[in-house]
Design a protein around this motif. Structure first.
Motif, PDB file in Angstrom:
ATOM      1  N   MET A   1      -9.986   4.773   5.312  1.00  0.00           N
ATOM      2  CA  MET A   1     -11.160   4.186   4.658  1.00  0.00           C
ATOM      3  C   MET A   1     -11.550   5.037   3.452  1.00  0.00           C
ATOM      4  SD  MET A   1     -13.714   1.878   4.739  1.00  0.00           S
ATOM      5  CE  MET A   1     -13.803   1.261   6.427  1.00  0.00           C
ATOM      6  N   THR A   2     -11.762   4.379   2.320  1.00  0.00           N
ATOM      7  CA  THR A   2     -12.276   5.090   1.147  1.00  0.00           C
ATOM      8  C   THR A   2     -13.435   4.303   0.565  1.00  0.00           C
ATOM      9  OG1 THR A   2     -11.765   5.981  -1.048  1.00  0.00           O
ATOM     10  CG2 THR A   2     -10.606   3.986  -0.413  1.00  0.00           C
ATOM     11  N   ASP A   3     -14.520   4.997   0.254  1.00  0.00           N
ATOM     12  CA  ASP A   3     -15.687   4.348  -0.336  1.00  0.00           C
ATOM     13  C   ASP A   3     -16.000   4.931  -1.710  1.00  0.00           C
ATOM     14  OD1 ASP A   3     -16.528   6.818   0.435  1.00  0.00           O
ATOM     15  OD2 ASP A   3     -18.238   6.142   1.627  1.00  0.00           O
ATOM     16  N   PRO A  80      -3.504   2.518  -1.029  1.00  0.00           N
ATOM     17  CA  PRO A  80      -3.240   3.851  -0.475  1.00  0.00           C
ATOM     18  C   PRO A  80      -3.025   4.918  -1.548  1.00  0.00           C
ATOM     19  CG  PRO A  80      -2.029   2.212   0.770  1.00  0.00           C
ATOM     20  CD  PRO A  80      -2.608   1.507  -0.419  1.00  0.00           C
ATOM     21  N   LEU A  81      -2.315   4.589  -2.631  1.00  0.00           N
ATOM     22  CA  LEU A  81      -2.126   5.562  -3.708  1.00  0.00           C
ATOM     23  C   LEU A  81      -3.450   5.861  -4.406  1.00  0.00           C
ATOM     24  CD1 LEU A  81       1.257   4.354  -5.250  1.00  0.00           C
ATOM     25  CD2 LEU A  81       0.844   6.558  -4.131  1.00  0.00           C
ATOM     26  N   PHE A  82      -4.280   4.838  -4.567  1.00  0.00           N
ATOM     27  CA  PHE A  82      -5.605   5.065  -5.133  1.00  0.00           C
ATOM     28  C   PHE A  82      -6.415   6.007  -4.242  1.00  0.00           C
ATOM     29  CE2 PHE A  82     -10.106   4.051  -4.975  1.00  0.00           C
ATOM     30  CZ  PHE A  82     -10.477   4.269  -6.295  1.00  0.00           C
ATOM     31  N   ALA A  83      -6.410   5.747  -2.941  1.00  0.00           N
ATOM     32  CA  ALA A  83      -7.185   6.581  -2.015  1.00  0.00           C
ATOM     33  C   ALA A  83      -6.690   8.018  -2.037  1.00  0.00           C
ATOM     34  CB  ALA A  83      -7.101   6.001  -0.606  1.00  0.00           C
ATOM     35  N   HIS A  84      -5.385   8.208  -2.164  1.00  0.00           N
ATOM     36  CA  HIS A  84      -4.817   9.558  -2.264  1.00  0.00           C
ATOM     37  C   HIS A  84      -5.313  10.263  -3.518  1.00  0.00           C
ATOM     38  CE1 HIS A  84      -1.861  12.788  -2.386  1.00  0.00           C
ATOM     39  NE2 HIS A  84      -1.403  12.341  -3.539  1.00  0.00           N
ATOM     40  N   GLY A  85      -5.230   9.589  -4.653  1.00  0.00           N
ATOM     41  CA  GLY A  85      -5.624  10.222  -5.916  1.00  0.00           C
ATOM     42  C   GLY A  85      -7.118  10.412  -6.052  1.00  0.00           C
ATOM     43  N   LYS A 118      -8.084  -6.739  -7.905  1.00  0.00           N
ATOM     44  CA  LYS A 118      -8.266  -7.432  -6.628  1.00  0.00           C
ATOM     45  C   LYS A 118      -7.830  -6.560  -5.456  1.00  0.00           C
ATOM     46  CE  LYS A 118      -6.212 -11.403  -7.842  1.00  0.00           C
ATOM     47  NZ  LYS A 118      -5.795 -12.821  -7.750  1.00  0.00           N
ATOM     48  N   LEU A 119      -6.735  -5.836  -5.630  1.00  0.00           N
ATOM     49  CA  LEU A 119      -6.264  -4.960  -4.559  1.00  0.00           C
ATOM     50  C   LEU A 119      -7.254  -3.834  -4.268  1.00  0.00           C
ATOM     51  CD1 LEU A 119      -2.503  -4.766  -5.576  1.00  0.00           C
ATOM     52  CD2 LEU A 119      -3.401  -5.845  -3.514  1.00  0.00           C
ATOM     53  N   LEU A 120      -7.982  -3.403  -5.303  1.00  0.00           N
ATOM     54  CA  LEU A 120      -8.971  -2.334  -5.143  1.00  0.00           C
ATOM     55  C   LEU A 120     -10.377  -2.875  -4.896  1.00  0.00           C
ATOM     56  CD1 LEU A 120      -7.927   0.193  -7.951  1.00  0.00           C
ATOM     57  CD2 LEU A 120      -7.267   0.175  -5.536  1.00  0.00           C
ATOM     58  N   ARG A 121     -10.542  -4.197  -4.969  1.00  0.00           N
ATOM     59  CA  ARG A 121     -11.858  -4.823  -4.817  1.00  0.00           C
ATOM     60  C   ARG A 121     -12.862  -4.173  -5.771  1.00  0.00           C
ATOM     61  NH1 ARG A 121     -13.566  -5.092   1.300  1.00  0.00           N
ATOM     62  NH2 ARG A 121     -14.902  -6.758   0.480  1.00  0.00           N
ATOM     63  N   ALA A 243      -5.747   3.612   4.677  1.00  0.00           N
ATOM     64  CA  ALA A 243      -5.443   5.038   4.819  1.00  0.00           C
ATOM     65  C   ALA A 243      -4.818   5.547   3.527  1.00  0.00           C
ATOM     66  CB  ALA A 243      -4.492   5.267   5.984  1.00  0.00           C
ATOM     67  N   ALA A 244      -5.198   6.755   3.124  1.00  0.00           N
ATOM     68  CA  ALA A 244      -4.630   7.345   1.916  1.00  0.00           C
ATOM     69  C   ALA A 244      -3.141   7.603   2.092  1.00  0.00           C
ATOM     70  CB  ALA A 244      -5.355   8.646   1.572  1.00  0.00           C
ATOM     71  N   TRP A 245      -2.395   7.350   1.031  1.00  0.00           N
ATOM     72  CA  TRP A 245      -0.963   7.673   1.003  1.00  0.00           C
ATOM     73  C   TRP A 245      -0.795   9.172   1.164  1.00  0.00           C
ATOM     74  CZ3 TRP A 245       1.805  10.570  -2.701  1.00  0.00           C
ATOM     75  CH2 TRP A 245       3.197  10.440  -2.671  1.00  0.00           C
ATOM     76  N   SER A 246       0.221   9.575   1.904  1.00  0.00           N
ATOM     77  CA  SER A 246       0.481  10.987   2.140  1.00  0.00           C
ATOM     78  C   SER A 246       1.920  11.308   1.759  1.00  0.00           C
ATOM     79  CB  SER A 246       0.262  11.327   3.619  1.00  0.00           C
ATOM     80  OG  SER A 246       0.845  12.571   3.946  1.00  0.00           O
TER      81      SER A 246
END
Length: 489
Positions: A1-3, A80-85, A118-121, A243-246
Motif C-alpha cells: 500500500m502506498t498513499d 509497484p515501480l512507482f511505490a519503490h521510487g 490511470k494505473l497510478l490513479r 506492494a513496492a517493487w523490490s
C-alpha cells in the motif's frame, strides 16, 4: 500500500512545456520543504536528469529521476515501480510523454501518459500552449477532459501566455468550462534548455547551467502557479493497494518449471510473468566476495535506468562507475562491464584519445567477461566512429547519419548470451542517429518481431551489444545472469 500524494503533468502535444512545468514544480515543492519523488512516463533518459537536479537540495538529495513505462515494463509493474521510487516521499510528480493520449504506435493507449495516470490513479495537470488562442482553449481542454472518463483532469497550467489581457481571456474561458487554472506562465525564451539531434542536452553535460536553469524554473513556477493548490490536488490521489517493487525479490531465480514456461510462452503482453523472463544458471555457486561490475558514466554515457544498478547490486555485485573519457583503466577488480546509452558522437575525440582504457576494455572482452552494451555502448565497442578509433571489440564500423531511429520494439534473444537465454522475449526502445556496418554479427543479439522483422546486434563470447534499450526491471534475469557470469571471467 502506498498513499504518497501524486500528480501527472501532461499536455495535448509534445512541445507544450511539460518539462518546464514538471521540473519547476518539483523544484518549487522541494524549496517549500517537501521531499519530492520525480518520475517520467515513457523511455526518455534526459528529462529524469533534470528532475534529479530539481529535487537535490542536500536534505532530500540523491533521489534519482525514475521512468514509468507500461509498454516496456508491462502495466502490472508501473504502480509497484512507482511505490519503490516514491517510498518516503511527501509528494510525487510524474512528467508525461508526448500528448496525453499518445502511446506506442498501433497499440492504442499502451505506453501513453493517460495509461500511466490511470494505473497510478493520479490527477492530471494539463499544460496547454496558449499562444495563438483565447476562448478556443476551453474547447481544447474540454475535449481532453471528456475523452476518457477514467482520466481526471484536475487543472490546467497555461504556458506561453502573452500578456495580462491574454491571461484574463483564457481564465474566463476555462472558468466557464469548469476547469481550474492552476498557473499561467508568460512567454520566456530564456527558460528553454539547449537542444541538439536527440533532444535536450543532458543535465550532466551542463551541470552548472542546468542547476541555474532549474532554479529559474522553480522561481517562475512559484511566482506564476498556485503551488499550494497543486499540492492539494496531489493529495486527492487515493491510496494504491500495491506492494513496492523490490530488486532483491526480483532477482531471485524462479522455480525451474516456472522459468521454462516463461521462457517459451511468456513475453511482452503476458502481464506479471514478464517480470522474470529468461533464466540464469540458477545453480552456479557464487565465488567468494562481490564481483565488481564497472558501469560507464560521465557526460558521454548518461542513459541508464536507476533500477539497473539496483538489480546488479541485489544480484550480488558491487557496481562501480567510471568515466570512459577520463579514466585510463577500468575499476580495480572489474569482472563485468555495462556501457549504456549516451552521446559518444559528441565526445568521440576524447573517447578515442583515451587509448589505455580502450585497450583495457578490449582485454576484458577478449577474456570472455560479461559485457553488456546498449546503443552508445554498442558504438563504443565498434572499430571506429566516423574514423575516430573506438574499442575494436566488434568487427563493425559506426557512423553518424541524418536519420533518427526511434520507437518501441518487441524482440526475442536469438542465442544464449551473457544477458539472456535463447528465446527470451523483451520489449525495448531504440533512439539513435548512428548506424553500424554491418548492423548484426554472425550471432545477432536480438530478432526484432515488431514493428518489423529483422536481426540486430552482436553476441560474441561474453559480449552482448545492441541498439535496443531494455528496462531491466521487466527482465531482472538479465542482471542475475550477468553477475553469475562473472565467475568465468
Amino acid at each position: 500500500m502506498t498513499d504518497v500524494p501524486r500528480l501527472v503533468v501532461a499536455a495535448p502535444a509534445s512541445g507544450s512545456g511539460k518539462t518546464t512545468v514538471a521540473t519547476g514544480l518539483m523544484a518549487a515543492f522541494t524549496a517549500a520543504g517537501q521531499t519530492v519523488s520525480p518520475h517520467k512516463a515513457g523511455p526518455d533518459y534526459i528529462d529524469p536528469g533534470y528532475h534529479a537536479l530539481a529535487v537535490a537540495d542536500g536534505r532530500a538529495g540523491g533521489r534519482p529521476g525514475r521512468n514509468l513505462d507500461p509498454y516496456m515494463c508491462g502495466p502490472d509493474l508501473v504502480a509497484p515501480l512507482f511505490a519503490h521510487g516514491a517510498a518516503g516521499a511527501d509528494v510525487a510528480v510524474v512528467e508525461g510523454v508526448m500528448g496525453l493520449y499518445d502511446g506506442a504506435s498501433g497499440a492504442g493507449e499502451a505506453g501513453s501518459t493517460a495509461e500511466v495516470a490511470k494505473l497510478l490513479r493520479a490527477p492530471v495537470v494539463l499544460v496547454v500552449d496558449a499562444s495563438g488562442q483565447a476562448r478556443s482553449v476551453a474547447a481544447l481542454v474540454h475535449g481532453f477532459a471528456s475523452w476518457d472518463p477514467e482520466v481526471r483532469i484536475g487543472g490546467v497550467v497555461l504556458n506561453r501566455v502573452a500578456s495580462d489581457r491574454h491571461e484574463e481571456l483564457l481564465r474566463e474561458a476555462l472558468d466557464a468550462a469548469g476547469v481550474p487554472v492552476l498557473g499561467a506562465l508568460r512567454r520566456d525564451p530564456s527558460l528553454t534548455a539547449p537542444s541538439r539531434h536527440l533532444g535536450l542536452v543532458p543535465a550532466a553535460e551542463r551541470r552548472a547551467d542546468a542547476e541555474e536553469a532549474v532554479r529559474a524554473l522553480a522561481a517562475r513556477v512559484r511566482e506564476r502557479c498556485d503551488v499550494p493548490g497543486l499540492l492539494r490536488l496531489a493529495r486527492t490521489a487515493p491510496p494504491l493497494a500495491v506492494a513496492a517493487w523490490s530488486p532483491e525479490e526480483a532477482v531471485l531465480p524462479p522455480p525451474p518449471a516456472e522459468a521454462e514456461g516463461r521462457r517459451t510462452a511468456g513475453g511482452p503482453g503476458s502481464g506479471a510473468p514478464r517480470a522474470r523472463e529468461g533464466t540464469g544458471s540458477g545453480t552456479t555457486p557464487r565465488p567468494p566476495g562481490r564481483p565488481v561490475v564497472a558501469m560507464a558514466s560521465g557526460p558521454a554515457f548518461t542513459f541508464s535506468y536507476a533500477e539497473h544498478a539496483e538489480l546488479l547490486t541485489a544480484a550480488g555485485a558491487d557496481v562501480v562507475p567510471f568515466d570512459p573519457r577520463r579514466d585510463e583503466s577500468l575499476p580495480p577488480g572489474t569482472r563485468a562491464l555495462v556501457v549504456g546509452g549516451g552521446f559518444p558522437e559528441v565526445y568521440a575525440a576524447e573517447l578515442a584519445a583515451n587509448e589505455p582504457l580502450r585497450r583495457d576494455v578490449a582485454r576484458l572482452a577478449a577474456a570472455g567477461a560479461p559485457v553488456a552494451a546498449e546503443c552508445a555502448g554498442l558504438v563504443y565497442l565498434a572499430r571506429d566512429l566516423d574514423d575516430a578509433p573506438m574499442c575494436g571489440v566488434l568487427a563493425a564500423r559506426a557512423r553518424m547519419t541524418d536519420r533518427l531511429t526511434l520507437g518501441y520494439r518487441d524482440a526475442v534473444a536469438v542465442a544464449d548470451s551473457a544477458l539472456a537465454a535463447a528465446g527470451t522475449r523483451v520489449r525495448g526502445h531504440e533512439f539513435h542517429r548512428t548506424a553500424l556496418d554491418p548492423p548484426a554479427g554472425a550471432t545477432p543479439a536480438w530478432g526484432m518481431t515488431r514493428p518489423a522483422r529483422r536481426v540486430e546486434g552482436f553476441v560474441r563470447g561474453g559480449v552482448h551489444a545492441s541498439y535496443l534499450h531494455v528496462h531491466w526491471a521487466a527482465a531482472p534475469a538479465v542482471a542475475r545472469r550477468l553477475v553469475e557470469g562473472c565467475e568465468a571471467a
